[in-house]
Design an enzyme around this catalytic site. Structure first.
Site, PDB file in Angstrom:
ATOM      1  N   TYR A   1      10.892   9.103   1.508  1.00 19.39           N
ATOM      2  CA  TYR A   1      10.982   8.101   0.440  1.00 19.39           C
ATOM      3  C   TYR A   1      11.672   8.598  -0.837  1.00 19.39           C
ATOM      4  CZ  TYR A   1       7.672   5.766   3.527  1.00 19.39           C
ATOM      5  OH  TYR A   1       7.090   5.183   4.629  1.00 19.39           O
TER       6      TYR A   1
ATOM      7  N   ARG B   1      12.554   5.210  12.757  1.00 18.58           N
ATOM      8  CA  ARG B   1      11.339   6.013  12.618  1.00 18.58           C
ATOM      9  C   ARG B   1      10.393   5.772  13.800  1.00 18.58           C
ATOM     10  NH1 ARG B   1       8.942   5.055   6.881  1.00 18.58           N
ATOM     11  NH2 ARG B   1       7.691   6.841   7.535  1.00 18.58           N
TER      12      ARG B   1
ATOM     13  N   ASP C   1       1.210 -15.431   7.370  1.00 20.40           N
ATOM     14  CA  ASP C   1       0.802 -16.817   7.133  1.00 20.40           C
ATOM     15  C   ASP C   1       0.958 -17.193   5.660  1.00 20.40           C
ATOM     16  OD1 ASP C   1       0.246 -17.240   9.788  1.00 20.40           O
ATOM     17  OD2 ASP C   1      -1.938 -17.147   9.585  1.00 20.40           O
TER      18      ASP C   1
ATOM     19  N   ARG D   1       6.937   1.046  13.666  1.00 23.66           N
ATOM     20  CA  ARG D   1       7.620   0.536  12.470  1.00 23.66           C
ATOM     21  C   ARG D   1       8.778  -0.394  12.822  1.00 23.66           C
ATOM     22  NH1 ARG D   1       5.299   3.746   8.374  1.00 23.66           N
ATOM     23  NH2 ARG D   1       4.765   5.775   9.224  1.00 23.66           N
TER      24      ARG D   1
ATOM     25  N   GLU E   1      12.249  -9.474   2.614  1.00 21.98           N
ATOM     26  CA  GLU E   1      11.539  -8.258   3.039  1.00 21.98           C
ATOM     27  C   GLU E   1      12.419  -7.037   2.740  1.00 21.98           C
ATOM     28  OE1 GLU E   1      11.205  -8.086   7.301  1.00 21.98           O
ATOM     29  OE2 GLU E   1      10.109  -6.189   7.271  1.00 21.98           O
TER      30      GLU E   1
ATOM     31  N   ARG F   1       4.687  11.012  -2.302  1.00 23.48           N
ATOM     32  CA  ARG F   1       4.439  10.660  -0.907  1.00 23.48           C
ATOM     33  C   ARG F   1       5.669  10.946  -0.042  1.00 23.48           C
ATOM     34  NH1 ARG F   1       4.610   4.485   1.314  1.00 23.48           N
ATOM     35  NH2 ARG F   1       3.802   4.961   3.375  1.00 23.48           N
TER      36      ARG F   1
ATOM     37  N   ILE G   1      12.308   0.906   1.873  1.00 24.28           N
ATOM     38  CA  ILE G   1      13.063   2.033   1.332  1.00 24.28           C
ATOM     39  C   ILE G   1      13.704   2.808   2.476  1.00 24.28           C
ATOM     40  CG2 ILE G   1      12.811   4.231   0.083  1.00 24.28           C
ATOM     41  CD1 ILE G   1      10.384   2.820  -1.386  1.00 24.28           C
ATOM     42  N   SER G   2      12.898   3.106   3.493  1.00 24.60           N
ATOM     43  CA  SER G   2      13.388   3.857   4.653  1.00 24.60           C
ATOM     44  C   SER G   2      13.964   2.899   5.683  1.00 24.60           C
ATOM     45  CB  SER G   2      12.228   4.642   5.275  1.00 24.60           C
ATOM     46  OG  SER G   2      11.251   3.750   5.789  1.00 24.60           O
TER      47      SER G   2
ATOM     48  N   PRO H   1       0.787  -1.231   0.000  1.00 19.22           N
ATOM     49  CA  PRO H   1       0.000   0.000   0.000  1.00 19.22           C
ATOM     50  C   PRO H   1       0.824   1.288   0.000  1.00 19.22           C
ATOM     51  CG  PRO H   1      -0.138  -1.122   2.127  1.00 19.22           C
ATOM     52  CD  PRO H   1       0.518  -2.075   1.164  1.00 19.22           C
ATOM     53  N   ASN H   2       0.340   2.221  -0.785  1.00 17.16           N
ATOM     54  CA  ASN H   2       0.851   3.597  -0.884  1.00 17.16           C
ATOM     55  C   ASN H   2       2.167   3.731  -1.647  1.00 17.16           C
ATOM     56  OD1 ASN H   2      -1.335   4.679   0.736  1.00 17.16           O
ATOM     57  ND2 ASN H   2      -0.360   3.622   2.455  1.00 17.16           N
TER      58      ASN H   2
HETATM   59  C1  DQA Z   1       8.038   1.185   4.051  1.00 16.04           C
HETATM   60  C2  DQA Z   1       8.073   1.435   5.559  1.00 16.04           C
HETATM   61  C3  DQA Z   1       6.715   1.191   6.178  1.00 16.04           C
HETATM   62  O1  DQA Z   1       6.756   1.447   7.581  1.00 16.04           O
HETATM   63  C4  DQA Z   1       5.685   2.120   5.554  1.00 16.04           C
HETATM   64  O2  DQA Z   1       4.410   1.863   6.085  1.00 16.04           O
HETATM   65  C5  DQA Z   1       5.694   2.068   4.073  1.00 16.04           C
HETATM   66  C6  DQA Z   1       6.960   2.011   3.378  1.00 16.04           C
HETATM   67  C7  DQA Z   1       9.392   1.526   3.389  1.00 16.04           C
HETATM   68  O3  DQA Z   1       9.580   1.100   2.262  1.00 16.04           O
HETATM   69  O4  DQA Z   1      10.210   2.228   3.961  1.00 16.04           O
HETATM   70  O5  DQA Z   1       4.655   2.150   3.442  1.00 16.04           O
HETATM   71  O6  DQA Z   1       7.789  -0.193   3.831  1.00 16.04           O
END
Ligand code: DQA
Length: 144
Positions: A23, A107, A87, A111, A98, A18, A101-102, A10-11
């Site tokens: 980011y 943070r 799951d 997170r 996994e 954003r 980016i950040s 998402p996002n």
């Molecule tokens: C993220 C870090 C997550 O905490 C955040 O909700 C994102 C982006 C990152 O790529 O840094 O949507 O996964």
């Protein structure tokens, strides 16, 4: 290693717009371009998928289990609370890396916890778009 699937949650479609301070200014399209260039360099096939919907990401992971050799996953905020996603990763045998980016550890408190990390092959966080490229390298190495 033949086929890598990159999943963005998402996002992440709003990259560039954003929170650029967190980011960066590069867009989702720029990210896709650099993933494709990396795939060419590594001589692997790569598909990039993005969804804002938890179920769609789970469906994609399920279908990946028979058609891909590994997955690079930026689950966005689902990382921090989606047991359904955890799951789904546990249910498939192919390795999932996994990525973030950040630097999620530098943070907000929420997170710092990843519910998917224990079932992933490994985690890479904090290197911008390079986090994905490192994960692609790691998957290729894993199969060497
Ligand atoms: C993220 C870090 C997550 O905490 C955040 O909700 C994102 C982006 C990152 O790529 O840094 O949507 O996964």
């Amino acid at each position: 290693m033949k086929k890598i699937l990159v999943i963005n949650g998402p996002n992440l479609n709003l990259l560039g717009e954003r929170e650029p301070g967190v980011y960066g200014n590069n867009t989702y399209e720029d990210l896709c371009d650099s993933l494709m260039n990396k795939a060419e360099e590594l001589q692997v096939k790569c598909e990039v998928f993005q969804s804002n919907h938890e179920g769609a990401i789970i469906d994609k992971l399920h279908s990946a289990r028979v058609s891909y050799d590994g997955v690079v996953l930026n689950a966005g905020a689902f990382t921090h609370y989606s047991y359904a996603l955890r799951d789904a990763i546990s249910a498939i045998k192919i390795p999932v890396v996994e990525v973030h980016i950040s630097n999620v550890f530098a943070r907000d408190e929420f997170r710092k916890n990843s519910v998917i990390a224990p079932v992933c092959k490994g985690s890479i966080s904090g290197f911008g778009f390079a986090s994905y490229l490192m994960a692609m390298d790691a998957l290729v190495k894993y199969y060497e």
